[in-house]
Design an enzyme around this catalytic site. Structure first.
Site, PDB file in Angstrom:
ATOM      1  N   SER A 141      52.909   1.125   0.019  1.00 30.08           N
ATOM      2  CA  SER A 141      53.891   1.153   1.097  1.00 30.08           C
ATOM      3  C   SER A 141      53.860  -0.113   1.947  1.00 30.08           C
ATOM      4  CB  SER A 141      53.651   2.402   1.952  1.00 30.08           C
ATOM      5  OG  SER A 141      54.657   2.587   2.897  1.00 30.08           O
ATOM      6  N   ASP A 188      60.375  -1.393   4.188  1.00 33.05           N
ATOM      7  CA  ASP A 188      58.964  -1.642   3.917  1.00 33.05           C
ATOM      8  C   ASP A 188      58.775  -1.873   2.421  1.00 33.05           C
ATOM      9  OD1 ASP A 188      59.397   0.969   3.069  1.00 33.05           O
ATOM     10  OD2 ASP A 188      57.415   1.672   3.676  1.00 33.05           O
ATOM     11  N   ASP A 245      57.821  -0.210  -0.190  1.00 27.32           N
ATOM     12  CA  ASP A 245      58.321   0.695  -1.234  1.00 27.32           C
ATOM     13  C   ASP A 245      59.687   1.286  -0.909  1.00 27.32           C
ATOM     14  OD1 ASP A 245      57.350   2.430   0.785  1.00 27.32           O
ATOM     15  OD2 ASP A 245      56.962   4.023  -0.678  1.00 27.32           O
ATOM     16  N   ASP A 255      60.864   3.338   1.503  1.00 28.33           N
ATOM     17  CA  ASP A 255      61.141   4.653   2.092  1.00 28.33           C
ATOM     18  C   ASP A 255      61.256   4.593   3.608  1.00 28.33           C
ATOM     19  OD1 ASP A 255      58.455   4.304   2.680  1.00 28.33           O
ATOM     20  OD2 ASP A 255      57.795   6.215   1.835  1.00 28.33           O
TER      21      ASP A 255
END
Length: 452
Positions: free
Chosen positions: A102, A247, A249, A251
């Protein structure tokens, strides 16, 4: 739990998160999965990853673990987490895995499991996987000959996610789009670096993009939703209508208004809630947030007659509350926003397009809409610790009690352990920024003295 935190398993790649450990996680995951799918059915698992240099290493170890356990694997390559969540359900996969840490820096990586419903697996399934790892039961049953799994590269599946997002917003964006509306996009050199451009191009939204050239080690480096400085300057210098930061990833989404001011998740939630309420779209007239949400969001909800339910930290707990007790809007201050009418996880791209849709439809400046919420000053201090036994030391509890008394109901203290790193997070909120800065650091130093 021993291995899982609030957002999957996260470690430094190739030292703590070794290929051997990843292989065990995969075999344990496949073992647990086969107990929850139809008898005799060959499990099908999809895997996506972000742009970290360690991504293909971990992907290979994970794939080997699944295949040797008799599960078939489809490899989607670099793809945002919400795309994996959507495609798991869309393609009727039995489970999926996102390989990502993340917002963390490149040396970290992680593993997040999603169920066949496109949701992060619940705590009890994570506990089953941990038990299977520690007992070794998943490693004793070898799959032989024609029962081995098969892997395929299916990177074209990402187009289904792009089509899905386009279908949500295309009509409204085309109806209200303006020539003078220009967006800045920061993809954090992460998983959205291609998908975001593809979607924005299809929707006809004018944009300028930065940090979209990943090299394996520059993910989240001084960019993206955790480092907004570059985007703030970019918006002001280019006189843009707004800025969007994802960010690593994809999400999460945070924004910057046309004045270069940060728009955090609490303001985004209030903005979307206000729009949905006026259009009779806010299910049960309710919003779900976490205990980290600013007092300003509570005050906003109270003023507007919206029920605000708060959960423990983690977007998975926000979603669990929404699914259990209703509500179609929830999220975190950090930018995980869940619009469950569309996707059952935080989706940075969907969130950003919802913000754009509202701005275009209302034909107002972003800074004007941000006035919906008065954000209380907030300070967060992270303390590296070796253990979390604060109750053993009365000095820690004494300084916390003293600070609570001084705040006198005009602020709050929230102290919690991180679910992804060996940290205790000290958060203070109040009207006087100088006071809460000093108080938060005093508490942090006391915790450090006894627990570091």
């Amino acid at each position: 739990m021993k291995y899982f935190g609030t957002d999957g398993i996260r470690r430094i790649a190739n030292t703590e998160l070794t290929p051997e450990f990843v292989h065990k996680i995969a075999k344990a995951g496949a073992y647990v999965l086969t107990k929850h799918v139809e008898n005799g059915k060959r499990p099908r698992i999809i895997i996506g990853r972000d742009t970290r240099i360690s991504g293909t290493l971990i992907e290979s170890a994970m794939t080997a673990g699944f295949l040797s356990s008799g599960a078939d694997v489809e490899l989607l390559g670099v793809v945002p987490t919400p795309a994996i969540a959507y495609l798991t359900k869309k393609t009727n996969a039995d489970m999926s895995v996102v390989i990502s840490a993340s917002h963390n820096s490149f040396e970290y990586n992680g593993i997040k499991f999603f169920s066949n419903k496109g949701t992060k697996i619940p705590d009890n399934i994570e506990e089953e996987i941990e038990a299977a790892i520690d007992s070794g039961i998943a490693f004793d049953k070898e799959v032989m000959h024609d029962k081995l799994g098969i892997s395929e590269v299916k990177e074209d599946l990402t187009e289904k996610y792009e089509e899905f997002v386009n279908n949500i917003f295309s009509e409204d964006i085309k109806k209200f789009n303006r020539k003078d509306f220009f967006v800045g996009i920061d993809t954090a050199n992460g998983a959205t670096y291609k998908v975001a451009e593809n979607i924005f191009n299809k929707l006809g939204i004018k944009y300028k993009i930065i940090n979209n050239a990943p090299d394996g080690i520059n993910i989240n480096k001084d960019c993206g939703s955790t480092h907004l400085g570059q985007l703030k300057s970019f918006v002001i210098e280019n006189k843009l209508s707004m800025g969007i930061a994802y960010d690593g990833d994809g999400d999460r989404c945070l924004c910057v208004n046309e004045k270069g001011e940060e728009v955090n998740g609490d303001i985004i939630i209030a903005m979307i809630a206000d729009y949905m309420k006026k259009n009779n779209q806010l299910e049960q007239n309710k919003v779900v947030a976490t205990v980290m949400s600013n007092m300003g969001l509570n005050k906003y909800a109270e003023k507007k007659g919206i029920e605000l339910v708060q959960t423990k930290v983690g977007d998975r707990y926000v979603l669990e509350e929404m699914l259990k007790n209703g509500g179609n809007l929830g999220g975190e201050q950090s930018g995980h926003i869940i619009l469950s009418d569309f996707n059952l996880t935080g989706d940075g791209i969907v969130t950003s397009l919802m913000v754009i849709k509202i701005l275009l439809e209302l034909n107002k400046s972003f800074s004007d809409i941000c006035k919906l919420v008065t954000i209380y000053p907030q300070t967060l201090v992270n303390v590296k610790v070796k253990n979390y036994d604060m109750d053993k030391y009365p000095e820690i509890n004494e300084i916390i009690a003293k600070t609570e008394k001084e705040l006198a109901g005009e602020g709050r203290i929230l102290i919690r352990k991180s679910g992804t790193e060996p940290l205790i997070r000290v958060m203070l909120e109040g009207k006087d920024l100088a006071y809460i800065d000093k108080a938060a650091n005093d508490i942090a130093l006391t915790i450090e003295k006894y627990l570091a």
